[in-house]
Scaffold this motif. Structure first.
Motif, PDB file in Angstrom:
ATOM      1  N   ALA A  54       0.829  -1.203   0.000  1.00  0.00           N
ATOM      2  CA  ALA A  54       0.000   0.000   0.000  1.00  0.00           C
ATOM      3  C   ALA A  54       0.865   1.256   0.000  1.00  0.00           C
ATOM      4  N   ALA A  55       1.986   1.200   0.702  1.00  0.00           N
ATOM      5  CA  ALA A  55       2.893   2.350   0.729  1.00  0.00           C
ATOM      6  C   ALA A  55       3.485   2.603  -0.649  1.00  0.00           C
ATOM      7  N   HIS A  56       3.759   1.547  -1.375  1.00  0.00           N
ATOM      8  CA  HIS A  56       4.276   1.708  -2.741  1.00  0.00           C
ATOM      9  C   HIS A  56       3.235   2.392  -3.628  1.00  0.00           C
ATOM     10  N   ASP A  57       1.982   2.013  -3.467  1.00  0.00           N
ATOM     11  CA  ASP A  57       0.922   2.575  -4.299  1.00  0.00           C
ATOM     12  C   ASP A  57       0.696   4.060  -4.024  1.00  0.00           C
ATOM     13  N   SER A  58       1.000   4.506  -2.812  1.00  0.00           N
ATOM     14  CA  SER A  58       0.771   5.920  -2.447  1.00  0.00           C
ATOM     15  C   SER A  58       2.071   6.629  -2.101  1.00  0.00           C
ATOM     16  N   ALA A  59       3.175   6.185  -2.680  1.00  0.00           N
ATOM     17  CA  ALA A  59       4.493   6.690  -2.304  1.00  0.00           C
ATOM     18  C   ALA A  59       4.666   8.167  -2.641  1.00  0.00           C
ATOM     19  N   VAL A  60       5.397   8.865  -1.778  1.00  0.00           N
ATOM     20  CA  VAL A  60       5.761  10.262  -2.049  1.00  0.00           C
ATOM     21  C   VAL A  60       7.043  10.339  -2.869  1.00  0.00           C
ATOM     22  N   LEU A  61       7.734   9.218  -3.014  1.00  0.00           N
ATOM     23  CA  LEU A  61       9.012   9.199  -3.724  1.00  0.00           C
ATOM     24  C   LEU A  61       8.785   9.164  -5.234  1.00  0.00           C
ATOM     25  N   PRO A  62       9.730   9.715  -5.994  1.00  0.00           N
ATOM     26  CA  PRO A  62       9.626   9.634  -7.456  1.00  0.00           C
ATOM     27  C   PRO A  62       9.864   8.218  -7.941  1.00  0.00           C
ATOM     28  N   ALA A  63       9.451   7.955  -9.166  1.00  0.00           N
ATOM     29  CA  ALA A  63       9.636   6.618  -9.735  1.00  0.00           C
ATOM     30  C   ALA A  63      11.106   6.297  -9.953  1.00  0.00           C
ATOM     31  N   GLU A  64      11.891   7.303 -10.305  1.00  0.00           N
ATOM     32  CA  GLU A  64      13.308   7.135 -10.587  1.00  0.00           C
ATOM     33  C   GLU A  64      14.113   8.155  -9.783  1.00  0.00           C
ATOM     34  N   PRO A  65      15.357   7.850  -9.437  1.00  0.00           N
ATOM     35  CA  PRO A  65      16.182   8.826  -8.721  1.00  0.00           C
ATOM     36  C   PRO A  65      16.431  10.050  -9.611  1.00  0.00           C
ATOM     37  N   PRO A  66      16.239  11.262  -9.087  1.00  0.00           N
ATOM     38  CA  PRO A  66      16.324  12.455  -9.928  1.00  0.00           C
ATOM     39  C   PRO A  66      17.696  13.106 -10.006  1.00  0.00           C
ATOM     40  N   ASN A  67      18.661  12.598  -9.259  1.00  0.00           N
ATOM     41  CA  ASN A  67      19.915  13.357  -9.125  1.00  0.00           C
ATOM     42  C   ASN A  67      21.166  12.523  -9.389  1.00  0.00           C
ATOM     43  N   ALA A  68      21.109  11.654 -10.382  1.00  0.00           N
ATOM     44  CA  ALA A  68      22.281  10.840 -10.707  1.00  0.00           C
ATOM     45  C   ALA A  68      23.478  11.712 -11.087  1.00  0.00           C
ATOM     46  N   ARG A  69      23.239  12.804 -11.797  1.00  0.00           N
ATOM     47  CA  ARG A  69      24.345  13.675 -12.201  1.00  0.00           C
ATOM     48  C   ARG A  69      25.034  14.303 -10.990  1.00  0.00           C
ATOM     49  N   GLU A  70      24.230  14.656  -9.981  1.00  0.00           N
ATOM     50  CA  GLU A  70      24.814  15.251  -8.772  1.00  0.00           C
ATOM     51  C   GLU A  70      25.669  14.240  -8.022  1.00  0.00           C
ATOM     52  N   LEU A  71      25.221  13.001  -7.964  1.00  0.00           N
ATOM     53  CA  LEU A  71      26.018  11.958  -7.324  1.00  0.00           C
ATOM     54  C   LEU A  71      27.295  11.685  -8.110  1.00  0.00           C
TER      55      LEU A  71
END
Length: 259
Positions: free
Chosen positions: A230-247
């Motif tokens: 249920a947490a996955h279905d209503s997650a606040v997180l994005p589908a993909e990591p947004p900051n690979a370039r920053e890492l």
């Protein structure tokens, strides 16, 4: 060094082992994992030390590289030590892929050693959290449930690992926060009755359940998986990591600084 959960003798052994391993490689972090981090250590729990180290840049470019994931398992003055370290490059790739083991090393609260560079990495890793972590936590919880079932459904420790993993994953998906201590998650997610399991586990690693208790807790384990889904279905997180370039930029700066 964050050692509040350790007894004095455990602290002394941990300090000695960390000094020995730090002499062999430069660590970004050495985190205390396992039962101590999950909120249910017993007097006979081992010290589960999970680390991230940084290879010298020149050594990465040359022929003579050290072991990619050095490990050490032994008893030191009566304390069981389980140490594993991974180099920062595969760790950051794992973070982007949603590997909870690596994420918890960097963002977890029980860090026995932390280099100055960790402070700038932690917010980047927190920002990299995505719904990819679901695969890690549901997979880990499933493996622990199978181990509990194949072991005769008697192990309190295995059952608590199921609950801990599922609730840590659910909380991360719902809030973007990594909380490894299951005692902080039981009441918010309706598992307050599991405090009886924690009390039993704190008495010893090999504490067992009665058949009647196992039947009751099998239903609760199933509910923990439903909570995670249920947490996955209503997650606040994005589908993909947004900051690979920053890492990537952070890692390149680290490598240049360690030439």
């Amino acid at each position: 060094m964050n050692t509040e959960v350790l007894e004095q003798h455990q602290q002394e052994v941990a300090s000695r082992v960390i000094a020995e391993e730090e002499a062999k490689r430069s660590h970004l972090v050495i985190a205390l994992s396992g039962a101590h981090a999950y909120g249910f250590p017993s007097p006979d729990s081992d010290l589960d030390l999970k680390a991230v180290h940084v290879e010298p840049t020149a050594q990465l470019l040359g022929l003579l590289r050290s072991s990619a994931s050095p490990s050490r398992m032994e008893v030191v003055d009566g304390v069981e030590i389980d140490y594993t370290s991974n180099e920062i490059h595969p760790v950051l790739l794992g973070v982007l892929q949603g590997n909870g083991n690596y994420i918890e090393r960097i963002l977890g609260p029980l860090q026995l050693l932390a280099s100055p560079e960790l402070a700038s990495l932690r917010p980047l890793v927190a920002a990299a959290l995505s719904r990819r972590i679901f695969r890690h936590y549901v997979g880990f919880a499933t493996s622990q449930l199978r181990a509990w079932e194949t072991g005769g459904r008697t192990s309190v420790k295995k059952l608590l690992y199921v609950l801990r993993t599922a609730l840590t994953g659910a909380h991360a998906l719902r809030t973007g926060e990594i909380v490894t201590d299951v005692t902080a998650l039981l009441d918010p997610y309706g598992f307050g009755a599991a405090r009886e399991l924690i009390e039993a586990k704190r008495a010893g690693e090999k504490t067992t359940l009665t058949p009647e208790a196992a039947d009751r807790w099998a239903e609760q384990a199933s509910r923990a998986f439903s909570t995670l889904e249920a947490a996955h279905d209503s997650a606040v997180l994005p589908a993909e990591p947004p900051n690979a370039r920053e890492l990537d930029a952070w890692l390149l700066a680290l490598r240049k600084a360690r030439l």
